[in-house]
Design a protein around this motif. Structure first.
Motif, PDB file in Angstrom:
ATOM      1  N   MET A   1     -11.797  39.209   9.239  1.00 21.09           N
ATOM      2  CA  MET A   1     -11.089  38.563  10.329  1.00 21.09           C
ATOM      3  C   MET A   1     -11.429  39.205  11.663  1.00 21.09           C
ATOM      4  O   MET A   1     -11.515  38.534  12.650  1.00 21.09           O
ATOM      5  CB  MET A   1      -9.581  38.632  10.087  1.00 21.09           C
ATOM      6  CG  MET A   1      -9.077  37.756   8.970  1.00 21.09           C
ATOM      7  SD  MET A   1      -8.450  36.150   9.479  1.00 21.09           S
ATOM      8  CE  MET A   1      -7.451  36.464  10.888  1.00 21.09           C
ATOM      9  N   GLY A   2     -11.552  40.493  11.733  1.00 20.11           N
ATOM     10  CA  GLY A   2     -11.825  41.161  12.992  1.00 20.11           C
ATOM     11  C   GLY A   2     -10.563  41.720  13.616  1.00 20.11           C
ATOM     12  O   GLY A   2      -9.464  41.256  13.366  1.00 20.11           O
ATOM     13  N   MET A   3     -10.770  42.706  14.440  1.00 21.09           N
ATOM     14  CA  MET A   3      -9.649  43.374  15.094  1.00 21.09           C
ATOM     15  C   MET A   3      -9.269  42.649  16.390  1.00 21.09           C
ATOM     16  O   MET A   3     -10.111  42.064  17.054  1.00 21.09           O
ATOM     17  CB  MET A   3     -10.042  44.818  15.409  1.00 21.09           C
ATOM     18  CG  MET A   3      -8.928  45.618  16.023  1.00 21.09           C
ATOM     19  SD  MET A   3      -9.334  47.367  16.249  1.00 21.09           S
ATOM     20  CE  MET A   3     -10.698  47.273  17.370  1.00 21.09           C
ATOM     21  N   TYR A   4      -7.999  42.733  16.722  1.00 24.53           N
ATOM     22  CA  TYR A   4      -7.504  42.177  17.978  1.00 24.53           C
ATOM     23  C   TYR A   4      -7.263  43.289  18.987  1.00 24.53           C
ATOM     24  O   TYR A   4      -6.920  44.419  18.628  1.00 24.53           O
ATOM     25  CB  TYR A   4      -6.202  41.404  17.765  1.00 24.53           C
ATOM     26  CG  TYR A   4      -6.433  40.029  17.208  1.00 24.53           C
ATOM     27  CD1 TYR A   4      -6.621  38.946  18.058  1.00 24.53           C
ATOM     28  CD2 TYR A   4      -6.488  39.814  15.835  1.00 24.53           C
ATOM     29  CE1 TYR A   4      -6.848  37.680  17.555  1.00 24.53           C
ATOM     30  CE2 TYR A   4      -6.707  38.550  15.321  1.00 24.53           C
ATOM     31  CZ  TYR A   4      -6.889  37.486  16.188  1.00 24.53           C
ATOM     32  OH  TYR A   4      -7.115  36.235  15.698  1.00 24.53           O
ATOM     33  N   VAL A   5      -7.447  42.933  20.253  1.00 22.68           N
ATOM     34  CA  VAL A   5      -7.210  43.843  21.360  1.00 22.68           C
ATOM     35  C   VAL A   5      -6.188  43.177  22.275  1.00 22.68           C
ATOM     36  O   VAL A   5      -6.380  42.033  22.701  1.00 22.68           O
ATOM     37  CB  VAL A   5      -8.520  44.122  22.137  1.00 22.68           C
ATOM     38  CG1 VAL A   5      -8.253  45.036  23.328  1.00 22.68           C
ATOM     39  CG2 VAL A   5      -9.571  44.723  21.211  1.00 22.68           C
ATOM     40  N   GLY A   6      -5.093  43.874  22.556  1.00 24.43           N
ATOM     41  CA  GLY A   6      -4.100  43.367  23.493  1.00 24.43           C
ATOM     42  C   GLY A   6      -4.586  43.657  24.907  1.00 24.43           C
ATOM     43  O   GLY A   6      -4.874  44.804  25.246  1.00 24.43           O
ATOM     44  N   VAL A   7      -4.709  42.602  25.699  1.00 27.52           N
ATOM     45  CA  VAL A   7      -5.202  42.750  27.073  1.00 27.52           C
ATOM     46  C   VAL A   7      -4.139  42.240  28.019  1.00 27.52           C
ATOM     47  O   VAL A   7      -3.626  41.136  27.851  1.00 27.52           O
ATOM     48  CB  VAL A   7      -6.511  41.946  27.300  1.00 27.52           C
ATOM     49  CG1 VAL A   7      -7.018  42.146  28.716  1.00 27.52           C
ATOM     50  CG2 VAL A   7      -7.573  42.322  26.271  1.00 27.52           C
ATOM     51  N   ARG A   8      -3.788  43.063  28.990  1.00 23.52           N
ATOM     52  CA  ARG A   8      -2.877  42.610  30.035  1.00 23.52           C
ATOM     53  C   ARG A   8      -3.290  43.278  31.330  1.00 23.52           C
ATOM     54  O   ARG A   8      -3.694  44.441  31.348  1.00 23.52           O
ATOM     55  CB  ARG A   8      -1.415  42.892  29.719  1.00 23.52           C
ATOM     56  CG  ARG A   8      -1.065  44.308  29.390  1.00 23.52           C
ATOM     57  CD  ARG A   8      -1.270  44.523  27.963  1.00 23.52           C
ATOM     58  NE  ARG A   8      -0.558  45.589  27.321  1.00 23.52           N
ATOM     59  CZ  ARG A   8      -1.032  46.134  26.230  1.00 23.52           C
ATOM     60  NH1 ARG A   8      -2.182  45.756  25.734  1.00 23.52           N
ATOM     61  NH2 ARG A   8      -0.368  47.057  25.616  1.00 23.52           N
ATOM     62  N   GLY A   9      -3.216  42.491  32.402  1.00 23.58           N
ATOM     63  CA  GLY A   9      -3.625  43.034  33.686  1.00 23.58           C
ATOM     64  C   GLY A   9      -3.544  42.009  34.790  1.00 23.58           C
ATOM     65  O   GLY A   9      -3.074  40.887  34.591  1.00 23.58           O
ATOM     66  N   LEU A  48      -2.586  36.459  46.530  1.00 24.43           N
ATOM     67  CA  LEU A  48      -2.631  35.676  45.295  1.00 24.43           C
ATOM     68  C   LEU A  48      -2.818  36.663  44.141  1.00 24.43           C
ATOM     69  O   LEU A  48      -3.869  37.295  44.020  1.00 24.43           O
ATOM     70  CB  LEU A  48      -3.805  34.687  45.337  1.00 24.43           C
ATOM     71  CG  LEU A  48      -4.091  33.917  44.053  1.00 24.43           C
ATOM     72  CD1 LEU A  48      -2.941  32.958  43.741  1.00 24.43           C
ATOM     73  CD2 LEU A  48      -5.410  33.166  44.173  1.00 24.43           C
ATOM     74  N   TYR A  49      -1.791  36.822  43.329  1.00 18.39           N
ATOM     75  CA  TYR A  49      -1.872  37.697  42.160  1.00 18.39           C
ATOM     76  C   TYR A  49      -2.189  36.835  40.946  1.00 18.39           C
ATOM     77  O   TYR A  49      -1.441  35.936  40.588  1.00 18.39           O
ATOM     78  CB  TYR A  49      -0.556  38.438  41.937  1.00 18.39           C
ATOM     79  CG  TYR A  49      -0.265  39.441  43.023  1.00 18.39           C
ATOM     80  CD1 TYR A  49      -0.853  40.706  42.985  1.00 18.39           C
ATOM     81  CD2 TYR A  49       0.569  39.119  44.080  1.00 18.39           C
ATOM     82  CE1 TYR A  49      -0.598  41.626  43.990  1.00 18.39           C
ATOM     83  CE2 TYR A  49       0.830  40.042  45.085  1.00 18.39           C
ATOM     84  CZ  TYR A  49       0.244  41.291  45.030  1.00 18.39           C
ATOM     85  OH  TYR A  49       0.493  42.202  46.016  1.00 18.39           O
ATOM     86  N   VAL A  50      -3.308  37.136  40.314  1.00 17.80           N
ATOM     87  CA  VAL A  50      -3.762  36.417  39.129  1.00 17.80           C
ATOM     88  C   VAL A  50      -3.646  37.393  37.959  1.00 17.80           C
ATOM     89  O   VAL A  50      -4.154  38.515  38.030  1.00 17.80           O
ATOM     90  CB  VAL A  50      -5.215  35.932  39.311  1.00 17.80           C
ATOM     91  CG1 VAL A  50      -5.730  35.258  38.059  1.00 17.80           C
ATOM     92  CG2 VAL A  50      -5.312  35.003  40.510  1.00 17.80           C
ATOM     93  N   SER A  51      -2.978  36.964  36.898  1.00 14.50           N
ATOM     94  CA  SER A  51      -2.760  37.884  35.785  1.00 14.50           C
ATOM     95  C   SER A  51      -3.358  37.350  34.491  1.00 14.50           C
ATOM     96  O   SER A  51      -3.638  36.159  34.349  1.00 14.50           O
ATOM     97  CB  SER A  51      -1.262  38.148  35.604  1.00 14.50           C
ATOM     98  OG  SER A  51      -0.586  36.948  35.335  1.00 14.50           O
ATOM     99  N   TYR A  52      -3.554  38.274  33.567  1.00 16.68           N
ATOM    100  CA  TYR A  52      -4.034  37.915  32.235  1.00 16.68           C
ATOM    101  C   TYR A  52      -3.173  38.639  31.221  1.00 16.68           C
ATOM    102  O   TYR A  52      -2.851  39.822  31.377  1.00 16.68           O
ATOM    103  CB  TYR A  52      -5.504  38.315  32.018  1.00 16.68           C
ATOM    104  CG  TYR A  52      -6.017  37.761  30.709  1.00 16.68           C
ATOM    105  CD1 TYR A  52      -6.561  36.488  30.655  1.00 16.68           C
ATOM    106  CD2 TYR A  52      -5.890  38.462  29.525  1.00 16.68           C
ATOM    107  CE1 TYR A  52      -6.980  35.939  29.445  1.00 16.68           C
ATOM    108  CE2 TYR A  52      -6.304  37.925  28.314  1.00 16.68           C
ATOM    109  CZ  TYR A  52      -6.845  36.664  28.285  1.00 16.68           C
ATOM    110  OH  TYR A  52      -7.241  36.122  27.101  1.00 16.68           O
TER     111      TYR A  52
END
Length: 114
Positions: A1-9, A48-52
Motif C-alpha cells: 500500500m505504501g506509507m502516508y505522510v501528513g502534510v500541513r502548511g 492571501l494565505y493559501v494552505s495545504y
C-alpha cells in the motif's frame, strides 16, 4: 500500500497574485491530493494565505514539493517572493519541514515537539 505522510502548511502571497496561484494549482492537478489546497473564497485585507492539509502517499510527496517550489518562485509587483512553512510527519514518526523563503523551498528538521 505504501506509507502516508501528513502534510500541513501555508504560503502567503499578495492578493494581486491570486490568479497566478490558482493557475499553478490547476496546472498541477493530482487527484485526490490537490483537494488538500485551500484558498479563501473572498479576499480580505492585503495578504492571501493559501494552505495545504492532507495525508499524502509517500510516492506523491515529490509532486507536492515541486508544486510548492513553483508557487515559491512567484513574485509580486514589488518583486517579493512568498514565505511559508510546511510540516511533514510520517508513519515512522519522522518529522521534517519545508521552509519557503526568497523563492526557494529548503528542507530541514522540524521544530522540536513534532
Amino acid at each position: 500500500m505504501g506509507m502516508y505522510v501528513g502534510v500541513r502548511g501555508w504560503l502567503e502571497f499578495a492578493q494581486e497574485q491570486r490568479a497566478a496561484v490558482e493557475e499553478v494549482l490547476a496546472a498541477h492537478r493530482h487527484d485526490p491530493y490537490s483537494d488538500g489546497w485551500s484558498v479563501p473564497v473572498r479576499p480580505f485585507n492585503w495578504t492571501l494565505y493559501v494552505s495545504y492539509g492532507g495525508d499524502v502517499r509517500e510516492s506523491s510527496v515529490d509532486w507536492l514539493r515541486s508544486q510548492v517550489a513553483e508557487l515559491a518562485r512567484l513574485r509580486d509587483s514589488e518583486g517579493d517572493a512568498p514565505a511559508g512553512f510546511f510540516l511533514l510527519t510520517d508513519e515512522r514518526e519522522r518529522a521534517t519541514a519545508w521552509f519557503v523563503k526568497d523563492g526557494a523551498v529548503r528542507e530541514g528538521a522540524a521544530p522540536a515537539g513534532f
